[in-house]
Design a protein around this motif. Structure first.
Motif, PDB file in Angstrom:
ATOM      1  N   VAL A  21       0.864  -1.181   0.000  1.00  0.00           N
ATOM      2  CA  VAL A  21       0.000   0.000   0.000  1.00  0.00           C
ATOM      3  C   VAL A  21       0.896   1.224   0.000  1.00  0.00           C
ATOM      4  CG1 VAL A  21      -1.634   1.368   1.353  1.00  0.00           C
ATOM      5  CG2 VAL A  21      -1.970  -1.092   1.134  1.00  0.00           C
ATOM      6  N   LYS A  22       0.594   2.177  -0.879  1.00  0.00           N
ATOM      7  CA  LYS A  22       1.411   3.389  -0.981  1.00  0.00           C
ATOM      8  C   LYS A  22       1.047   4.387   0.100  1.00  0.00           C
ATOM      9  CE  LYS A  22       2.803   7.092  -4.169  1.00  0.00           C
ATOM     10  NZ  LYS A  22       2.619   7.692  -5.523  1.00  0.00           N
ATOM     11  N   LEU A  23       2.086   5.021   0.676  1.00  0.00           N
ATOM     12  CA  LEU A  23       1.925   6.003   1.738  1.00  0.00           C
ATOM     13  C   LEU A  23       2.475   7.356   1.313  1.00  0.00           C
ATOM     14  CD1 LEU A  23       3.466   3.816   4.580  1.00  0.00           C
ATOM     15  CD2 LEU A  23       1.037   4.009   4.020  1.00  0.00           C
ATOM     16  N   VAL A  24       1.763   8.402   1.674  1.00  0.00           N
ATOM     17  CA  VAL A  24       2.269   9.764   1.536  1.00  0.00           C
ATOM     18  C   VAL A  24       2.086  10.451   2.889  1.00  0.00           C
ATOM     19  CG1 VAL A  24       1.859   9.938  -0.948  1.00  0.00           C
ATOM     20  CG2 VAL A  24       0.039  10.575   0.646  1.00  0.00           C
ATOM     21  N   ILE A  25       2.577  11.680   3.005  1.00  0.00           N
ATOM     22  CA  ILE A  25       2.515  12.380   4.286  1.00  0.00           C
ATOM     23  C   ILE A  25       1.226  13.184   4.399  1.00  0.00           C
ATOM     24  CG2 ILE A  25       3.604  14.130   5.747  1.00  0.00           C
ATOM     25  CD1 ILE A  25       6.282  13.282   4.662  1.00  0.00           C
ATOM     26  N   GLY A  26       0.513  12.976   5.500  1.00  0.00           N
ATOM     27  CA  GLY A  26      -0.653  13.770   5.846  1.00  0.00           C
ATOM     28  C   GLY A  26      -0.433  14.412   7.211  1.00  0.00           C
ATOM     29  N   ASP A  27      -1.501  14.908   7.805  1.00  0.00           N
ATOM     30  CA  ASP A  27      -1.358  15.551   9.111  1.00  0.00           C
ATOM     31  C   ASP A  27      -2.557  15.243   9.999  1.00  0.00           C
ATOM     32  OD1 ASP A  27      -3.297  18.075   9.503  1.00  0.00           O
ATOM     33  OD2 ASP A  27      -2.798  17.887   7.380  1.00  0.00           O
ATOM     34  N   LEU A  28      -2.361  15.459  11.293  1.00  0.00           N
ATOM     35  CA  LEU A  28      -3.436  15.359  12.275  1.00  0.00           C
ATOM     36  C   LEU A  28      -3.713  16.720  12.907  1.00  0.00           C
ATOM     37  CD1 LEU A  28      -2.426  12.023  14.017  1.00  0.00           C
ATOM     38  CD2 LEU A  28      -4.207  12.385  12.311  1.00  0.00           C
ATOM     39  N   GLY A  29      -3.266  17.765  12.269  1.00  0.00           N
ATOM     40  CA  GLY A  29      -3.426  19.109  12.806  1.00  0.00           C
ATOM     41  C   GLY A  29      -2.142  19.882  12.647  1.00  0.00           C
ATOM     42  N   THR A  30      -2.261  21.186  12.627  1.00  0.00           N
ATOM     43  CA  THR A  30      -1.092  22.040  12.449  1.00  0.00           C
ATOM     44  C   THR A  30      -0.560  22.503  13.798  1.00  0.00           C
ATOM     45  OG1 THR A  30      -2.656  23.857  12.021  1.00  0.00           O
ATOM     46  CG2 THR A  30      -1.622  22.805  10.119  1.00  0.00           C
ATOM     47  N   PHE A  31       0.762  22.698  13.863  1.00  0.00           N
ATOM     48  CA  PHE A  31       1.452  23.145  15.077  1.00  0.00           C
ATOM     49  C   PHE A  31       1.747  24.637  15.069  1.00  0.00           C
ATOM     50  CE2 PHE A  31       3.605  18.760  15.898  1.00  0.00           C
ATOM     51  CZ  PHE A  31       2.478  18.324  16.572  1.00  0.00           C
ATOM     52  N   ALA A  32       2.139  25.177  13.921  1.00  0.00           N
ATOM     53  CA  ALA A  32       2.384  26.613  13.822  1.00  0.00           C
ATOM     54  C   ALA A  32       1.080  27.353  14.101  1.00  0.00           C
ATOM     55  CB  ALA A  32       2.919  26.971  12.438  1.00  0.00           C
ATOM     56  N   GLY A  33       1.187  28.542  14.695  1.00  0.00           N
ATOM     57  CA  GLY A  33      -0.055  29.251  14.987  1.00  0.00           C
ATOM     58  C   GLY A  33       0.171  30.564  15.697  1.00  0.00           C
ATOM     59  N   LEU A  34      -0.912  31.103  16.211  1.00  0.00           N
ATOM     60  CA  LEU A  34      -0.881  32.386  16.897  1.00  0.00           C
ATOM     61  C   LEU A  34      -0.141  32.257  18.226  1.00  0.00           C
ATOM     62  CD1 LEU A  34      -4.648  33.245  16.349  1.00  0.00           C
ATOM     63  CD2 LEU A  34      -2.726  34.283  15.129  1.00  0.00           C
TER      64      LEU A  34
END
Length: 566
Positions: free
Chosen positions: A493-506
């Protein structure tokens, strides 16, 4: 223009926003929640729903020995140069209080993950379990007609639309063909699911992030807190002193000027679907479109843009500006591609990951965040596409599944025909289909198998930590995470990069107040959830390190707006 007044305006309806709303309403503040999408719940409703809160009440009642000092040591180790002592201390002080508040005063109840280890449990201050909690399953009928506005779970992590809880419940699904007890348990849940679909058109037994949102939303409605959907914020309003006093909200009936006497909380879910910011901040996504996120389409960075427009500072120089997770792309019936986050299969015995070089590059059972960092590093060194492949043999595929492929007896041939699952009678044939080096793949598997037959992995030490083992197969010994890959046909199964939320912010302070470029609080403006800069310094220390701080800083923001210290 229509006008509406309240004490607190909350922008966004995920865990951070709803926690702010419930906490403020309990302190007798008049609260309004606005959400630009037609459903409420944000990314939280699609998530696993775990919350990382050291020294939480459920853990104490279970006899878990932890301390704020130990947790602080762990976070200082994990965040390194990005350690923020003031906000970390605020989180560790308020986290247990927030959990106690929600348990005692709201519909939100928690279950402990006693063996859900920190992701680096052997690091200073790390724990083999006890810091992660999850919302208890919830009967959606308690929401009444509002259940129709609850964002459904991510389709790819359900079974035919039925939500499956993590932990012991998931183990029953893996054991359904082996244990009469598990078979009965699963059959009972499935019959209830079918009944709910027949009578309600959707599942009513809510688990994971769906249960978390539903319980917080129920608490909102019980306290007469309205949640406006299809209500996006156009701009924040300020008075002549620069204090944020409300916002212009675009609703289906036209714009509304909302006055917020105590403050505005930005909790719009970060920027995982903002291709422009992804291009700037995600090294693996040079155009902004190589990245794939399971987040809702509306999470386009509204909170960051609204804050920036009134002088808020944004910090985006973390080692990782998002929480990475490997994802695969199963096809949907309408011809589009879904997003499947790989949480569990990485740890199972008989599963390895390779790049197109045919070489392994990581301990597959390490955290998804660490996995993706290793994947990017390996692919960049090989000057190839940033992707990888899970490899398994037929026995492993049918026993545990692989990504969107379910274990036996669920059919899987259709996923081969669709191109999601690759099959080869031999490793060399499989390598040809995925564009990998066949000879090297054979050598990789042969070397791995030599040690795997003894339950060992001297190259990457898969199964060496309590976190690794917690997601393996406890019945497979001597190592619940390691077994040879030896009996074809073989699958990938092919994998790419996703996310569970962003860290950069206010940038925010210990009271969740948004700061300007000079480090001064912007009066009347707060942030919670993924709109606020993560306190984790670009790292991922444990399960629930986005949602734990989200509900905690939502609680803190409400406490500060109410002028309370408890």
């Amino acid at each position: 223009m229509k006008k509406h007044s309240c004490d607190v305006l909350v922008v966004g309806s995920g865990a951070g926003g709803l926690a702010s709303a419930v906490s403020a309403a309990h302190r007798r503040l008049d609260v309004l929640v606005v959400e630009k999408e037609p459903v409420f719940g944000g990314t939280t409703a699609r998530s696993g729903g775990w919350m990382w809160v050291p020294c939480n009440g459920p853990a104490k009642r279970a006899g878990v020995e932890d301390s704020p000092e130990k947790a602080r040591t762990y976070l200082q180790h994990e965040t390194g140069a990005f350690f923020d002592p003031a906000r970390v201390d605020a989180f560790l002080e308020a986290g247990p209080k927030a959990v106690e508040f929600f348990e005692e005063k709201t519909s939100l109840q928690f279950d402990l993950g006693p063996t859900f280890a920190d992701y680096h449990p052997d690091a200073p201050g790390g724990m083999p379990g006890g810091r992660s909690i999850v919302a208890r399953p919830f009967d959606g009928r308690e929401l009444g007609k509002e259940i129709r506005r609850l964002r459904p779970p991510l389709a790819e992590i359900t079974f035919l639309g039925m939500m499956i809880g993590s932990g012991k419940e998931l183990l029953h699904f893996f054991r359904v063909t082996k244990s009469p007890i598990s078979a009965f348990y699963v059959a009972k849940l499935f019959l209830k699911f079918l009944k709910d679909m027949a009578f309600h058109g959707r599942p009513m037994r809510l688990v994971n992030g769906n249960a978390l949102v539903a319980r917080l939303a129920k608490s909102c409605f019980d306290m007469n807190v309205p949640i406006w959907t299809r209500a996006g914020v156009r701009e924040l309003l300020r008075d002549e002193r620069g204090i944020v006093t409300g916002a212009i909200v675009d609703t289906a009936e036209g714009p509304v000027e909302v006055t917020a006497r105590k403050g505005v909380v930005l909790a719009a879910g970060g920027f995982p679907q903002d291709a422009v910011r992804r291009k700037e901040l995600f090294p693996h996504s040079p155009s902004g479109h190589e990245h794939v996120s399971p987040a809702p389409p509306g999470n386009t960075g509204d909170g960051l843009r609204l804050g920036s427009a009134v002088g808020a500072a944004i910090k985006d120089d973390l080692p990782n500006n998002a929480a990475w997770v490997p994802v695969s792309r199963p096809p949907r019936r309408d011809g589009t591609l879904g997003v499947f986050p790989h949480f569990v299969d990485r740890s199972k015995p008989g599963v390895i990951a390779v790049t197109r070089s045919g070489k392994r590059f990581v301990n597959e059972a390490d955290s998804y965040h660490d996995f993706c960092q290793a994947m990017r590093k390996a692919c960049e060194a090989e000057s190839g596409e940033i992707c990888a492949y899970f490899i398994a043999d037929h026995k492993t595929l049918r026993k545990y599944g692989l990504g969107f492929v379910k274990p036996a007896p669920v059919p899987y041939r259709g996923l081969i025909r669709s191109g999601y699952l690759f099959e080869g009678k031999s490793l060399r044939e499989l390598a040809e289909k995925i564009g990998a080096d066949g000879a090297q793949l054979e050598r990789t598997v042969a070397t791995f198998n030599e040690h795997a037959r003894k339950g060992e992995d001297p190259e990457f030490h898969k199964g060496s930590t309590s976190y690794n083992r917690s997601l393996g197969d406890p019945e497979h010994q001597p190592n619940p995470c390691v077994a040879p890959v030896e009996n074809g046909p073989f699958y990938a199964v092919k994998l790419v990069i996703g996310d569970l939320g962003t860290f950069a912010g206010l940038k925010t302070d210990g009271n969740a107040r948004v700061l300007d470029e000079a480090g001064r609080p912007i009066a009347g403006l707060y942030a919670a959830g993924n709109d606020a800069l993560s306190i984790m310094g670009g790292n991922y220390p444990g399960g629930g390190i986005t949602l734990g701080p989200a509900i905690t800083f939502g609680y803190i923001a409400a406490r500060h707006m109410a002028g309370a210290n408890d």
